[in-house]
Motif scaffolding. Structure first.
Motif, PDB file in Angstrom:
ATOM      1  N   PRO A 228      49.956  51.132  22.316  1.00 17.63           N
ATOM      2  CA  PRO A 228      50.648  50.231  23.258  1.00 17.63           C
ATOM      3  C   PRO A 228      50.176  50.369  24.708  1.00 17.63           C
ATOM      4  O   PRO A 228      50.038  49.371  25.408  1.00 17.63           O
ATOM      5  CB  PRO A 228      52.118  50.644  23.114  1.00 17.63           C
ATOM      6  N   ASP A 229      49.911  51.613  25.159  1.00 13.94           N
ATOM      7  CA  ASP A 229      49.465  51.807  26.537  1.00 13.94           C
ATOM      8  C   ASP A 229      48.146  51.095  26.812  1.00 13.94           C
ATOM      9  O   ASP A 229      47.957  50.487  27.869  1.00 13.94           O
ATOM     10  CB  ASP A 229      49.303  53.303  26.839  1.00 13.94           C
ATOM     11  N   LEU A 230      47.234  51.191  25.846  1.00 13.59           N
ATOM     12  CA  LEU A 230      45.939  50.518  26.016  1.00 13.59           C
ATOM     13  C   LEU A 230      46.092  49.015  25.891  1.00 13.59           C
ATOM     14  O   LEU A 230      45.488  48.245  26.655  1.00 13.59           O
ATOM     15  CB  LEU A 230      44.939  51.036  24.980  1.00 13.59           C
ATOM     16  N   GLN A 231      46.893  48.559  24.943  1.00 14.83           N
ATOM     17  CA  GLN A 231      47.100  47.128  24.744  1.00 14.83           C
ATOM     18  C   GLN A 231      47.758  46.489  25.968  1.00 14.83           C
ATOM     19  O   GLN A 231      47.445  45.355  26.339  1.00 14.83           O
ATOM     20  CB  GLN A 231      47.977  46.911  23.507  1.00 14.83           C
ATOM     21  N   LYS A 232      48.671  47.216  26.598  1.00 15.24           N
ATOM     22  CA  LYS A 232      49.356  46.695  27.781  1.00 15.24           C
ATOM     23  C   LYS A 232      48.423  46.637  28.983  1.00 15.24           C
ATOM     24  O   LYS A 232      48.444  45.685  29.758  1.00 15.24           O
ATOM     25  CB  LYS A 232      50.567  47.571  28.102  1.00 15.24           C
ATOM     26  N   THR A 233      47.599  47.661  29.149  1.00 19.70           N
ATOM     27  CA  THR A 233      46.680  47.718  30.281  1.00 19.70           C
ATOM     28  C   THR A 233      45.536  46.727  30.136  1.00 19.70           C
ATOM     29  O   THR A 233      45.071  46.149  31.122  1.00 19.70           O
ATOM     30  CB  THR A 233      46.109  49.141  30.427  1.00 19.70           C
ATOM     31  N   PHE A 234      45.087  46.517  28.893  1.00 14.20           N
ATOM     32  CA  PHE A 234      43.969  45.606  28.634  1.00 14.20           C
ATOM     33  C   PHE A 234      44.418  44.535  27.635  1.00 14.20           C
ATOM     34  O   PHE A 234      44.224  44.695  26.412  1.00 14.20           O
ATOM     35  CB  PHE A 234      42.765  46.367  28.063  1.00 14.20           C
TER      36      PHE A 234
ATOM     37  N   CYS B 228      55.773  37.755  36.494  1.00 16.70           N
ATOM     38  CA  CYS B 228      55.742  38.444  37.773  1.00 16.70           C
ATOM     39  C   CYS B 228      57.109  38.941  38.196  1.00 16.70           C
ATOM     40  O   CYS B 228      58.072  38.199  38.198  1.00 16.70           O
ATOM     41  CB  CYS B 228      55.193  37.489  38.843  1.00 16.70           C
ATOM     42  N   SER B 229      57.194  40.197  38.539  1.00 19.89           N
ATOM     43  CA  SER B 229      58.442  40.734  39.046  1.00 19.89           C
ATOM     44  C   SER B 229      58.480  40.703  40.564  1.00 19.89           C
ATOM     45  O   SER B 229      59.540  40.715  41.163  1.00 19.89           O
ATOM     46  CB  SER B 229      58.620  42.181  38.564  1.00 19.89           C
ATOM     47  N   SER B 230      57.317  40.648  41.187  1.00 23.08           N
ATOM     48  CA  SER B 230      57.264  40.611  42.642  1.00 23.08           C
ATOM     49  C   SER B 230      55.921  40.083  43.092  1.00 23.08           C
ATOM     50  O   SER B 230      54.890  40.571  42.671  1.00 23.08           O
ATOM     51  CB  SER B 230      57.481  42.010  43.221  1.00 23.08           C
ATOM     52  N   GLY B 231      55.957  39.087  44.004  1.00 22.80           N
ATOM     53  CA  GLY B 231      54.707  38.502  44.485  1.00 22.80           C
ATOM     54  C   GLY B 231      53.877  39.469  45.287  1.00 22.80           C
ATOM     55  O   GLY B 231      52.692  39.254  45.503  1.00 22.80           O
ATOM     56  N   SER B 232      54.493  40.555  45.766  1.00 20.45           N
ATOM     57  CA  SER B 232      53.759  41.535  46.550  1.00 20.45           C
ATOM     58  C   SER B 232      53.045  42.555  45.681  1.00 20.45           C
ATOM     59  O   SER B 232      52.296  43.383  46.170  1.00 20.45           O
ATOM     60  CB  SER B 232      54.712  42.263  47.509  1.00 20.45           C
ATOM     61  N   SER B 233      53.270  42.505  44.368  1.00 18.02           N
ATOM     62  CA  SER B 233      52.618  43.432  43.446  1.00 18.02           C
ATOM     63  C   SER B 233      51.177  42.997  43.196  1.00 18.02           C
ATOM     64  O   SER B 233      50.839  41.817  43.325  1.00 18.02           O
ATOM     65  CB  SER B 233      53.367  43.484  42.121  1.00 18.02           C
ATOM     66  N   LEU B 234      50.345  43.953  42.828  1.00 17.02           N
ATOM     67  CA  LEU B 234      48.975  43.609  42.466  1.00 17.02           C
ATOM     68  C   LEU B 234      48.995  42.715  41.241  1.00 17.02           C
ATOM     69  O   LEU B 234      49.752  42.936  40.302  1.00 17.02           O
ATOM     70  CB  LEU B 234      48.174  44.871  42.180  1.00 17.02           C
ATOM     71  N   VAL B 235      48.165  41.697  41.257  1.00 16.26           N
ATOM     72  CA  VAL B 235      48.152  40.738  40.160  1.00 16.26           C
ATOM     73  C   VAL B 235      47.657  41.426  38.891  1.00 16.26           C
ATOM     74  O   VAL B 235      46.737  42.238  38.916  1.00 16.26           O
ATOM     75  CB  VAL B 235      47.268  39.521  40.525  1.00 16.26           C
ATOM     76  N   THR B 236      48.289  41.120  37.771  1.00 14.50           N
ATOM     77  CA  THR B 236      47.943  41.744  36.497  1.00 14.50           C
ATOM     78  C   THR B 236      46.983  40.865  35.701  1.00 14.50           C
ATOM     79  O   THR B 236      46.794  39.682  36.012  1.00 14.50           O
ATOM     80  CB  THR B 236      49.209  41.988  35.651  1.00 14.50           C
ATOM     81  N   GLU B 237      46.426  41.438  34.636  1.00 12.06           N
ATOM     82  CA  GLU B 237      45.511  40.669  33.789  1.00 12.06           C
ATOM     83  C   GLU B 237      46.256  39.543  33.072  1.00 12.06           C
ATOM     84  O   GLU B 237      45.704  38.465  32.864  1.00 12.06           O
ATOM     85  CB  GLU B 237      44.832  41.583  32.771  1.00 12.06           C
ATOM     86  N   LYS B 238      47.499  39.786  32.699  1.00 11.48           N
ATOM     87  CA  LYS B 238      48.275  38.729  32.055  1.00 11.48           C
ATOM     88  C   LYS B 238      48.503  37.566  33.007  1.00 11.48           C
ATOM     89  O   LYS B 238      48.449  36.399  32.604  1.00 11.48           O
ATOM     90  CB  LYS B 238      49.612  39.282  31.562  1.00 11.48           C
ATOM     91  N   GLN B 239      48.767  37.872  34.273  1.00 17.35           N
ATOM     92  CA  GLN B 239      48.938  36.804  35.259  1.00 17.35           C
ATOM     93  C   GLN B 239      47.634  36.046  35.467  1.00 17.35           C
ATOM     94  O   GLN B 239      47.625  34.815  35.575  1.00 17.35           O
ATOM     95  CB  GLN B 239      49.430  37.399  36.579  1.00 17.35           C
TER      96      GLN B 239
END
Length: 225
Positions: A83-89, A130-141
């Motif tokens: 799960p940790d790898l799947q979530k990160t990538f 997105c939980s916060s627009g100030s957060s670094l954008v994620t791969e899912k986003q």
């Protein structure tokens, strides 16, 4: 039973180009997880750790593990499904469906790749990422944004994201599927921006100029609901 370890090694080798592309987004994260599972010898760990680029680090990591033993290769395959790898990538989703018993090197990987990408798209909520627009954008986003960018993706890359034409041409050559080209472009922008690559910043860029995207397509970047 004697054929299964060899099958795992063949399977991982056949997926190396794809794994290198995906895991290079955070090579150190993968290295530390591999080391925690003792998939590398201490000497190999030090060699991989001192590689200069993420791509080189992931390449050496995969080579050291695959060449070490069938048990290490199986351990790597198991790690990629965690799960940790799947979530990160998120693009590692395809690994869950890999089967050493049915895998064939001659399989049409293009059609499989297309199914994997769109399967990943289907599980991304449009408004709850997105939980916060100030957060670094994620791969899912980034993947969700990639869905909304059409034929003007090159213009957006050059004029909005300040990516060179040479890099855009390279991305186009490396990826046959449109959504993967756009996703790769956005990932490259995030890499260049580093700590400035927030969801709010990306939203601001994509909301201005002639290439602006529709608000309903990107407002999830700044909305928490």
């Amino acid at each position: 039973m004697s054929e299964e370890p060899a099958a795992v090694i063949r399977l991982l080798r056949s997926q190396k180009p794809k794994l290198i592309e995906i895991l290079s987004a955070d090579a150190d994260f993968v290295l530390q997880h591999a080391d925690a599972r003792a998939l590398l010898s201490p000497h190999s760990y030090q060699q991989v750790k001192h590689c200069r680029t993420p791509g080189e680090k992931v390449t050496d990591l995969l080579d050291h593990i695959i060449q070490r033993s069938p048990e290490s290769a199986q351990g790597l395959l198991d790690l990629l499904k965690e799960p940790d790898l799947q979530k990160t990538f998120p693009m590692l989703y395809f690994v869950k469906d890999l089967d050493v018993h049915t895998h064939s090197p001659e399989k049409d990987v293009t059609s499989v790749k297309r199914k994997e990408v769109f399967k990943e798209l289907e599980v991304i909520p449009a408004k709850k990422i997105c939980s916060s627009g100030s957060s670094l954008v994620t791969e899912k986003q980034l993947m969700s944004v990639a869905r909304s960018i059409g034929r003007s993706w090159r213009e957006i890359g050059r004029r909005v994201l300040n990516i060179s034409s040479v890099k855009l041409e390279q991305i186009e050559e490396d990826h046959s599927l449109h959504v993967e080209r756009v996703f790769a472009m956005l990932r490259y922008w995030r890499k260049l921006q580093r700590d400035k690559a927030t969801a709010a910043h990306l939203h601001s860029l994509l909301s201005q100029g002639d290439e602006a995207l529709l608000p309903e397509d990107i407002d999830f970047l700044i909305n928490s609901d």
